[in-house]
Design a protein around this motif. Sequence first.
Motif, PDB file in Angstrom:
ATOM      1  N   THR A 169     -12.267 -15.811   0.834  1.00  0.00           N
ATOM      2  CA  THR A 169     -13.529 -16.559   0.826  1.00  0.00           C
ATOM      3  C   THR A 169     -13.342 -17.984   1.323  1.00  0.00           C
ATOM      4  N   SER A 170     -12.112 -18.469   1.360  1.00  0.00           N
ATOM      5  CA  SER A 170     -11.827 -19.826   1.811  1.00  0.00           C
ATOM      6  C   SER A 170     -11.492 -19.817   3.300  1.00  0.00           C
ATOM      7  N   ASN A 219     -18.777 -30.159   7.350  1.00  0.00           N
ATOM      8  CA  ASN A 219     -18.265 -30.335   5.989  1.00  0.00           C
ATOM      9  C   ASN A 219     -18.327 -29.041   5.176  1.00  0.00           C
ATOM     10  N   ILE A 220     -17.690 -28.004   5.677  1.00  0.00           N
ATOM     11  CA  ILE A 220     -17.628 -26.742   4.933  1.00  0.00           C
ATOM     12  C   ILE A 220     -16.174 -26.314   4.777  1.00  0.00           C
ATOM     13  N   TYR A 222     -15.717 -23.102   2.678  1.00  0.00           N
ATOM     14  CA  TYR A 222     -15.787 -21.719   2.221  1.00  0.00           C
ATOM     15  C   TYR A 222     -16.790 -20.954   3.074  1.00  0.00           C
ATOM     16  N   ASN A 224     -19.111 -18.768   2.244  1.00  0.00           N
ATOM     17  CA  ASN A 224     -20.502 -18.710   1.780  1.00  0.00           C
ATOM     18  C   ASN A 224     -21.283 -19.980   2.099  1.00  0.00           C
ATOM     19  N   GLN A 225     -20.598 -21.080   2.400  1.00  0.00           N
ATOM     20  CA  GLN A 225     -21.301 -22.301   2.796  1.00  0.00           C
ATOM     21  C   GLN A 225     -21.929 -22.165   4.182  1.00  0.00           C
ATOM     22  N   ASN A 228     -25.719 -21.269   3.782  1.00  0.00           N
ATOM     23  CA  ASN A 228     -26.626 -22.082   2.966  1.00  0.00           C
ATOM     24  C   ASN A 228     -27.449 -23.081   3.767  1.00  0.00           C
ATOM     25  N   PHE A 229     -27.016 -23.378   4.974  1.00  0.00           N
ATOM     26  CA  PHE A 229     -27.671 -24.429   5.736  1.00  0.00           C
ATOM     27  C   PHE A 229     -28.135 -23.899   7.087  1.00  0.00           C
ATOM     28  N   TYR A 231     -27.927 -24.521  10.811  1.00  0.00           N
ATOM     29  CA  TYR A 231     -27.127 -25.250  11.778  1.00  0.00           C
ATOM     30  C   TYR A 231     -27.751 -25.129  13.167  1.00  0.00           C
ATOM     31  N   SER A 300     -29.248 -17.953   3.405  1.00  0.00           N
ATOM     32  CA  SER A 300     -29.725 -18.145   2.039  1.00  0.00           C
ATOM     33  C   SER A 300     -31.059 -18.883   2.054  1.00  0.00           C
TER      34      SER A 300
END
Length: 337
Positions: A169-170, A219-220, A222, A224-225, A228-229, A231, A300
């Motif tokens: 996940t990382s 600035n990610i 992981y 799953n990030q 979330n945004f 881009y 998300s």
Amino acid sequence: MLFMINSNKMFFMFILFFSTLISISSNSWLGCWIGLEINLLSFIPLMSTPNNLLNSEASLKYFLTQSIASINFLFTILLKLIMFKNFFFDNFFSIIINSSMLMKMGSIPFHFWFPNIMEGLSWFNCFILMTWQKITPMILMSYYMNYNYLFLIMIFNVLIGTIGSFNQTSLRKLLAFSSINNLGWMISALLISENLWLTYFIFYSIFLFIMCFLFYMINIFYINQLFNFNYNFMIKFSIMINFLSLGGLPPFLGFFPKWLIINYLIYNNFYIISLIFTMTSLIMLFVYIRIIYSFFLFSSMKLKWFKIFMKNNLLNMIHFFNMISLLGMIISTLFFF
């Protein structure tokens, strides 16, 4: 400037650069060892940050691991000086020296420290650890290679690097196992020719620089990030292109150095090794494409009001390089023939 480097860190980067030159231009093993120690002592201040406990822990782990490798290397070269021309121990010495350099690079079977340390570093330090810190051990290893031992190591590198990439996940750990996988390719290129190794290393460093820079900019850390945004499409496109180039998918530019290595292996009847290398690359591509697929198609509902717009001159250069990478394999094929 990229990654916000202050004057103190610029000084240590300057020492880091010259420590590599000291090692690779030395006429004796002792001079190579001194260059490695200067390299270690200049990279530790770059890693450690007083306000971040993960960075301090990573720098301590890195110091202990590199010190063990340096002690093994120094002990072996001193023992080799005592037993000057004893050919019975020559094979043993080459294995120990190669193992010390493999430990410094984070190769199989000394790779356990590498993903853990990567997890506690910034993207700038991750980039240095995956690229620049491999130059000196690689070149020193090329001076005294044990071919049978390194054949075994490069096969296990591509296998373990591929297996370790699953269920990560990382993004830093994913790139760490990807680095272990690519280390197998770099060792095979080094066994073939130093020019081929340099070609592979330059391409690999360019793709890693772009990936680390993009992840730093948005600035990610992981996977799953990524969902979330919102881009910019060009940023998504750049991440996709470089993931596919790292995996070695034609017609992207990252396939070109891998194609040269596979070409040589098949030409010299190393069919099983070339099959293993090709299959592990396909599995790595599956891991990358799974992330890209989720990145493009899934998203998300959280923070939909937040839209990332970035204005950076370096981003325009990266987008231009990605356009070249799309047609790079076709251009390089015409140039090669």
